[in-house]
Write a protein that holds these residues in place. Structure first.
Motif, PDB file in Angstrom:
ATOM      1  N   GLU A  67       0.845  -1.195   0.000  1.00 15.92           N
ATOM      2  CA  GLU A  67       0.000   0.000   0.000  1.00 15.92           C
ATOM      3  C   GLU A  67       0.885   1.251   0.000  1.00 15.92           C
ATOM      4  OE1 GLU A  67      -2.722   0.262   3.390  1.00 15.92           O
ATOM      5  OE2 GLU A  67      -4.049  -1.083   2.267  1.00 15.92           O
ATOM      6  N   SER A  68       1.879   1.206   0.852  1.00 15.49           N
ATOM      7  CA  SER A  68       2.763   2.349   0.984  1.00 15.49           C
ATOM      8  C   SER A  68       3.577   2.556  -0.292  1.00 15.49           C
ATOM      9  CB  SER A  68       3.654   2.125   2.214  1.00 15.49           C
ATOM     10  OG  SER A  68       4.914   2.688   2.015  1.00 15.49           O
ATOM     11  N   LEU A  69       4.008   1.455  -0.918  1.00 12.30           N
ATOM     12  CA  LEU A  69       4.706   1.571  -2.200  1.00 12.30           C
ATOM     13  C   LEU A  69       3.819   2.255  -3.236  1.00 12.30           C
ATOM     14  CD1 LEU A  69       6.669  -1.737  -2.981  1.00 12.30           C
ATOM     15  CD2 LEU A  69       7.536   0.605  -3.048  1.00 12.30           C
ATOM     16  N   ARG A  70       2.579   1.783  -3.318  1.00 12.64           N
ATOM     17  CA  ARG A  70       1.664   2.363  -4.312  1.00 12.64           C
ATOM     18  C   ARG A  70       1.442   3.853  -4.060  1.00 12.64           C
ATOM     19  NH1 ARG A  70      -0.727  -2.803  -3.899  1.00 12.64           N
ATOM     20  NH2 ARG A  70      -2.106  -2.133  -2.225  1.00 12.64           N
ATOM     21  N   SER A  71       1.460   4.238  -2.798  1.00  8.29           N
ATOM     22  CA  SER A  71       1.230   5.655  -2.531  1.00  8.29           C
ATOM     23  C   SER A  71       2.425   6.494  -3.005  1.00  8.29           C
ATOM     24  CB  SER A  71       0.914   5.881  -1.054  1.00  8.29           C
ATOM     25  OG  SER A  71       2.102   5.966  -0.312  1.00  8.29           O
ATOM     26  N   TRP A  73       4.113   5.655  -5.726  1.00  5.78           N
ATOM     27  CA  TRP A  73       3.918   5.691  -7.186  1.00  5.78           C
ATOM     28  C   TRP A  73       2.822   6.679  -7.563  1.00  5.78           C
ATOM     29  CZ3 TRP A  73       3.405  -0.334  -7.113  1.00  5.78           C
ATOM     30  CH2 TRP A  73       4.647  -0.894  -6.769  1.00  5.78           C
ATOM     31  N   ASP A  74       1.876   6.844  -6.673  1.00  9.95           N
ATOM     32  CA  ASP A  74       0.784   7.780  -6.953  1.00  9.95           C
ATOM     33  C   ASP A  74       1.283   9.216  -7.082  1.00  9.95           C
ATOM     34  OD1 ASP A  74      -1.506   6.224  -7.282  1.00  9.95           O
ATOM     35  OD2 ASP A  74      -1.786   5.976  -5.122  1.00  9.95           O
ATOM     36  N   ALA A  75       2.481   9.465  -6.569  1.00 11.08           N
ATOM     37  CA  ALA A  75       3.041  10.809  -6.687  1.00 11.08           C
ATOM     38  C   ALA A  75       3.578  11.084  -8.089  1.00 11.08           C
ATOM     39  CB  ALA A  75       4.156  11.005  -5.660  1.00 11.08           C
ATOM     40  N   LYS A  76       3.717  10.042  -8.904  1.00 16.75           N
ATOM     41  CA  LYS A  76       4.202  10.239 -10.277  1.00 16.75           C
ATOM     42  C   LYS A  76       3.189  11.043 -11.083  1.00 16.75           C
ATOM     43  CE  LYS A  76       7.797   7.299  -9.920  1.00 16.75           C
ATOM     44  NZ  LYS A  76       9.182   7.551 -10.317  1.00 16.75           N
ATOM     45  N   PRO A  77       3.667  11.762 -12.090  1.00 14.28           N
ATOM     46  CA  PRO A  77       2.814  12.727 -12.776  1.00 14.28           C
ATOM     47  C   PRO A  77       1.682  12.134 -13.625  1.00 14.28           C
ATOM     48  CG  PRO A  77       4.967  12.592 -13.831  1.00 14.28           C
ATOM     49  CD  PRO A  77       5.063  11.819 -12.557  1.00 14.28           C
ATOM     50  N   ASN A  78       1.828  10.892 -14.099  1.00 15.12           N
ATOM     51  CA  ASN A  78       0.787  10.365 -14.995  1.00 15.12           C
ATOM     52  C   ASN A  78       0.684   8.837 -14.876  1.00 15.12           C
ATOM     53  OD1 ASN A  78       2.636   9.058 -17.054  1.00 15.12           O
ATOM     54  ND2 ASN A  78       3.391  11.175 -17.097  1.00 15.12           N
ATOM     55  N   PRO A  79      -0.402   8.281 -15.383  1.00 15.50           N
ATOM     56  CA  PRO A  79      -0.660   6.843 -15.231  1.00 15.50           C
ATOM     57  C   PRO A  79       0.431   5.958 -15.825  1.00 15.50           C
ATOM     58  CG  PRO A  79      -2.617   7.949 -16.097  1.00 15.50           C
ATOM     59  CD  PRO A  79      -1.517   8.958 -16.080  1.00 15.50           C
ATOM     60  N   LYS A  80       0.969   6.352 -16.968  1.00 19.81           N
ATOM     61  CA  LYS A  80       2.014   5.519 -17.580  1.00 19.81           C
ATOM     62  C   LYS A  80       3.254   5.455 -16.686  1.00 19.81           C
ATOM     63  CE  LYS A  80       0.710   5.936 -22.452  1.00 19.81           C
ATOM     64  NZ  LYS A  80       1.141   6.252 -23.826  1.00 19.81           N
ATOM     65  N   ALA A  81       3.624   6.594 -16.121  1.00 25.00           N
ATOM     66  CA  ALA A  81       4.778   6.619 -15.226  1.00 25.00           C
ATOM     67  C   ALA A  81       4.502   5.763 -13.987  1.00 25.00           C
ATOM     68  CB  ALA A  81       5.102   8.057 -14.823  1.00 25.00           C
ATOM     69  N   ARG A  82       3.265   5.812 -13.489  1.00 25.39           N
ATOM     70  CA  ARG A  82       2.913   5.026 -12.307  1.00 25.39           C
ATOM     71  C   ARG A  82       2.991   3.527 -12.622  1.00 25.39           C
ATOM     72  NH1 ARG A  82      -0.370   9.654 -11.558  1.00 25.39           N
ATOM     73  NH2 ARG A  82      -2.301   8.914 -12.517  1.00 25.39           N
ATOM     74  N   LEU A  83       2.457   3.144 -13.779  1.00 28.07           N
ATOM     75  CA  LEU A  83       2.492   1.725 -14.152  1.00 28.07           C
ATOM     76  C   LEU A  83       3.924   1.248 -14.365  1.00 28.07           C
ATOM     77  CD1 LEU A  83      -0.600   1.572 -16.530  1.00 28.07           C
ATOM     78  CD2 LEU A  83      -0.332   0.401 -14.322  1.00 28.07           C
ATOM     79  N   LYS A  84       4.743   2.122 -14.942  1.00 31.92           N
ATOM     80  CA  LYS A  84       6.139   1.732 -15.150  1.00 31.92           C
ATOM     81  C   LYS A  84       6.884   1.620 -13.822  1.00 31.92           C
ATOM     82  CE  LYS A  84       6.915   4.716 -18.548  1.00 31.92           C
ATOM     83  NZ  LYS A  84       7.668   5.461 -19.586  1.00 31.92           N
ATOM     84  N   ALA A  85       6.503   2.453 -12.875  1.00 32.54           N
ATOM     85  CA  ALA A  85       7.123   2.338 -11.544  1.00 32.54           C
ATOM     86  C   ALA A  85       6.754   1.001 -10.902  1.00 32.54           C
ATOM     87  CB  ALA A  85       6.671   3.487 -10.653  1.00 32.54           C
ATOM     88  N   PHE A  86       5.499   0.602 -11.083  1.00 29.90           N
ATOM     89  CA  PHE A  86       5.068  -0.703 -10.571  1.00 29.90           C
ATOM     90  C   PHE A  86       5.857  -1.836 -11.219  1.00 29.90           C
ATOM     91  CE2 PHE A  86       2.425  -4.315 -11.958  1.00 29.90           C
ATOM     92  CZ  PHE A  86       2.333  -4.990 -10.751  1.00 29.90           C
ATOM     93  N   ILE A  87       5.968  -1.788 -12.526  1.00 34.89           N
ATOM     94  CA  ILE A  87       6.696  -2.839 -13.243  1.00 34.89           C
ATOM     95  C   ILE A  87       8.153  -2.873 -12.790  1.00 34.89           C
ATOM     96  CG2 ILE A  87       7.553  -3.566 -15.510  1.00 34.89           C
ATOM     97  CD1 ILE A  87       4.914  -2.210 -16.648  1.00 34.89           C
ATOM     98  N   GLN A  88       8.739  -1.685 -12.683  1.00 36.38           N
ATOM     99  CA  GLN A  88      10.138  -1.606 -12.272  1.00 36.38           C
ATOM    100  C   GLN A  88      10.347  -2.203 -10.885  1.00 36.38           C
ATOM    101  OE1 GLN A  88      12.658  -0.939 -14.142  1.00 36.38           O
ATOM    102  NE2 GLN A  88      13.975  -1.456 -12.394  1.00 36.38           N
ATOM    103  N   ALA A  89       9.394  -1.940  -9.989  1.00 40.01           N
ATOM    104  CA  ALA A  89       9.517  -2.432  -8.615  1.00 40.01           C
ATOM    105  C   ALA A  89       9.540  -3.961  -8.567  1.00 40.01           C
ATOM    106  CB  ALA A  89       8.369  -1.891  -7.771  1.00 40.01           C
TER     107      ALA A  89
END
Lengths: 188, 188
Positions: A67-71, A73-89
DNA sequence: GTCTATAGGCAGATAGAC
DNA sequence: GTCTATCTGCCTATAGAC
């Protein structure tokens, strides 16, 4: 609960999470956890009435850690960046992934074969992740049904690659798949 | 080895495979396997010196069962049909998949966390599948590197969807993902 | 080859002193 | 709240009769 008690509980759950990831839940004994946490065995039962209760706490720790990780990623500017942060993690720690697999998936896989309470608790491990990913695809303009399917597809790919890396003992599958998925996200 | 002996060994491995899939390897006792096979406990040790030896036999049974499956798919007229047969087989038994997960992945996941011989044996569970899938992509005209990446991608998706279905207890993720993957194969 | 009885060890859980 | 000692039951594995 005293400060020292909170500290001990934390140490027990931390050690439990680490040992369960490395050895699996059933093979991890409370004696292992006690020793790693520098807590005498008998005292473990003051904090957790049963081994199952410790298992539940480990699951809850995973849930809140992600949950904390996702929060973040939520600070990233756009959905694609957030999804890429998830994949990278998912390939943040390739050697650990190759040695012990995805902490969530391997624990879920093990506990779901028990009947009883822990098997039910394990269900929580992926529900939130799926919902979060789906939300990102919605924000990319996908329809509700499409966003769900894409979320399943993305999480499947990440978890499946972790299975292959864990099985073979090499991170290369997960790393390669993560690269492919990040490129795929760009094309959406 | 007498006929009856061969029969008993077969019964033990069959029961072992089924029970291990349902309960996991560590939670399955030799007493469970003995009872299910209608073989007295002490007699199990005539066929398998240790529990580990039974585990090895279960792995070998999986390996040869999937080998045999692939040989039936090889009878299909073209690579796309063969790949679709593989994908379809992954959701052949949706309720069992939802209840106990992919037999290969869950066993691998569990055994890879043991150190020792069984962990090494478990590696065999996916190597052949990956090679077979790669071959199909090669026959579709893909370059060697590309075929490998596509094989990893396909097997990942199938196994990841199985993880999600197992975790949630519903076959829908695997079924949905299989449909998507079959359509994807058509577009290649 | 088959089967009964049991050894031996380990892990979860508890008792009870401090 | 903490910790030692121990109980209890289960599971792998073996001994040894048939």
């Amino acid at each position: 609960m005293s400060l020292s008690a909170r500290d001990k509980r934390t140490r027990l759950v931390d050690a439990g999470a680490r040992l369960v990831h490395q050895q699996g839940f059933h093979r991890t004994t409370l004696a292992d956890v006690a020793e790693t946490s520098r807590v005498p065995l008998g005292n473990v039962y003051y904090y957790f009435k049963t081994k199952e209760a410790l298992g539940e706490a480990v699951i809850e720790q995973y849930v809140s850690q992600y949950e904390s990780l996702r929060s973040t990623w939520d600070a990233k500017p756009n959905p694609k960046a957030r999804l890429k942060a998830f994949i990278q993690a998912s390939v943040d720690n390739p050697e650990v992934l190759a040695r012990s697999g995805c902490p969530l998936a391997t624990l879920s896989s093990e506990l779901r074969k028990d009947n009883g309470h822990l098997a039910d608790c394990a269900t929580r491990l992926f529900a939130d992740a799926l919902a979060w990913i789906e939300k990102q695809f919605r924000q990319l303009g996908k329809s509700k049904g499409k966003a769900r399917a894409l979320a399943v597809h993305l999480l499947s790919a990440v978890e499946g690659a972790a299975v292959l890396s864990h099985n073979s003992g090499t991170p290369k599958y997960a790393v390669q798949e993560a690269k492919l998925l990040r490129e795929w996200i760009e094309t959406l």
